[in-house]
Design a protein around this motif. Structure first.
Motif, PDB file in Angstrom:
ATOM      1  N   GLU A  86      20.417 -14.914  61.701  1.00 14.50           N
ATOM      2  CA  GLU A  86      20.175 -14.675  62.623  1.00 14.50           C
ATOM      3  C   GLU A  86      17.928 -15.776  63.006  1.00 14.50           C
ATOM      4  O   GLU A  86      17.536 -15.804  63.873  1.00 14.50           O
ATOM      5  CB  GLU A  86      20.183 -14.123  64.391  1.00 14.50           C
ATOM      6  N   GLY A  87      17.708 -15.076  61.452  1.00 11.96           N
ATOM      7  CA  GLY A  87      16.333 -15.873  61.351  1.00 11.96           C
ATOM      8  C   GLY A  87      15.573 -14.629  61.482  1.00 11.96           C
ATOM      9  O   GLY A  87      13.870 -14.873  61.426  1.00 11.96           O
ATOM     10  N   LEU A  94      19.573 -18.339  49.109  1.00 12.78           N
ATOM     11  CA  LEU A  94      19.178 -17.558  47.809  1.00 12.78           C
ATOM     12  C   LEU A  94      20.229 -16.597  47.996  1.00 12.78           C
ATOM     13  O   LEU A  94      21.099 -15.529  47.711  1.00 12.78           O
ATOM     14  CB  LEU A  94      18.783 -17.645  46.878  1.00 12.78           C
ATOM     15  N   THR A  95      19.522 -16.012  49.517  1.00 12.11           N
ATOM     16  CA  THR A  95      19.575 -14.003  49.901  1.00 12.11           C
ATOM     17  C   THR A  95      20.839 -14.578  50.514  1.00 12.11           C
ATOM     18  O   THR A  95      20.986 -13.435  50.345  1.00 12.11           O
ATOM     19  CB  THR A  95      18.631 -14.151  50.919  1.00 12.11           C
ATOM     20  N   LYS A  96      21.488 -16.071  51.401  1.00 11.47           N
ATOM     21  CA  LYS A  96      22.594 -15.551  51.948  1.00 11.47           C
ATOM     22  C   LYS A  96      23.869 -15.579  50.631  1.00 11.47           C
ATOM     23  O   LYS A  96      24.733 -14.652  51.150  1.00 11.47           O
ATOM     24  CB  LYS A  96      23.023 -17.334  52.525  1.00 11.47           C
ATOM     25  N   GLU A  97      23.631 -16.578  50.098  1.00 12.45           N
ATOM     26  CA  GLU A  97      24.420 -15.711  49.118  1.00 12.45           C
ATOM     27  C   GLU A  97      24.366 -14.722  47.643  1.00 12.45           C
ATOM     28  O   GLU A  97      25.848 -14.308  47.988  1.00 12.45           O
ATOM     29  CB  GLU A  97      24.125 -17.073  47.471  1.00 12.45           C
ATOM     30  N   ASN A 107      27.974  -1.667  50.705  1.00 15.21           N
ATOM     31  CA  ASN A 107      28.381  -0.960  52.132  1.00 15.21           C
ATOM     32  C   ASN A 107      28.196  -1.858  52.272  1.00 15.21           C
ATOM     33  O   ASN A 107      27.691  -3.390  52.841  1.00 15.21           O
ATOM     34  CB  ASN A 107      27.415  -0.089  52.883  1.00 15.21           C
ATOM     35  N   VAL A 108      29.938  -2.850  52.712  1.00 15.83           N
ATOM     36  CA  VAL A 108      29.858  -4.575  53.143  1.00 15.83           C
ATOM     37  C   VAL A 108      29.520  -4.585  54.857  1.00 15.83           C
ATOM     38  O   VAL A 108      28.891  -4.958  54.911  1.00 15.83           O
ATOM     39  CB  VAL A 108      31.346  -4.687  53.259  1.00 15.83           C
ATOM     40  N   LYS A 122      22.904  -7.235  57.982  1.00 16.73           N
ATOM     41  CA  LYS A 122      21.591  -8.281  56.970  1.00 16.73           C
ATOM     42  C   LYS A 122      21.658  -9.760  57.098  1.00 16.73           C
ATOM     43  O   LYS A 122      20.935 -10.053  57.186  1.00 16.73           O
ATOM     44  CB  LYS A 122      20.718  -7.058  55.515  1.00 16.73           C
ATOM     45  N   LEU A 123      23.374  -9.750  56.278  1.00 19.76           N
ATOM     46  CA  LEU A 123      23.402 -11.223  56.471  1.00 19.76           C
ATOM     47  C   LEU A 123      23.313 -11.920  57.676  1.00 19.76           C
ATOM     48  O   LEU A 123      22.467 -12.808  58.052  1.00 19.76           O
ATOM     49  CB  LEU A 123      25.218 -11.463  55.897  1.00 19.76           C
TER      50      LEU A 123
END
Length: 135
Positions: free
Chosen positions: A110-111, A81-84, A97-98, A104-105
């Motif tokens: 990378e864990g 969900l966080t990735k999405e 701020n892409v 952050k992505l």
């Protein structure tokens, strides 16, 4: 003479009531803002509520938040969900701020990054008057 026991105010967030961030915001809106039209819709908005209390508790008053079924929430608001969440913001571009979000992505993949659950916990714990209990 009766002993007056002073209880901290207690609020319950129930992980069984939601499975995504929108659902979390709904739950928070129900718990903290029963009598207002305002709904939480962002992480900053959630942070703001914890500052002001919206009548549920006074600013800086001691508050206990019990997060029931927090393990379920930890999974629900976890990696996927966080990735999405980040990908949607990157796709949307402005006002986000892409570059920052891409960072952050990347960390998440990378864990090393925080999941939404981690971020929500951090927001709650940044309020020194609030005690969080994960059940």
């Amino acid at each position: 003479m009766k002993n007056e026991i002073h209880h901290n105010k207690m609020t319950v967030i129930n992980g069984g009531h939601f499975s995504d961030l929108e659902g979390f915001y709904e739950e928070i809106s129900t718990v903290f803002m029963k009598d207002t039209d305002w709904k939480v819709g962002t992480l900053d908005g959630f942070d703001d509520i914890l500052y002001s209390g919206f009548g549920v508790f006074e600013n800086s008053e001691k508050l206990e938040i019990v997060w029931k079924e927090s393990q379920k929430s930890k999974e629900d608001l976890g990696f996927d969900l966080t990735k999405e969440f980040y990908e949607n913001k990157i796709r949307q571009g402005k006002p986000f701020n892409v570059k920052l979000i891409q960072g952050k992505l990347d960390e998440l993949i990378e864990g090393k990054g925080q999941t939404l659950f981690d971020i929500l916990i951090e927001i709650i714990e940044s309020h020194k008057n609030i005690t969080l209990i994960l059940e």
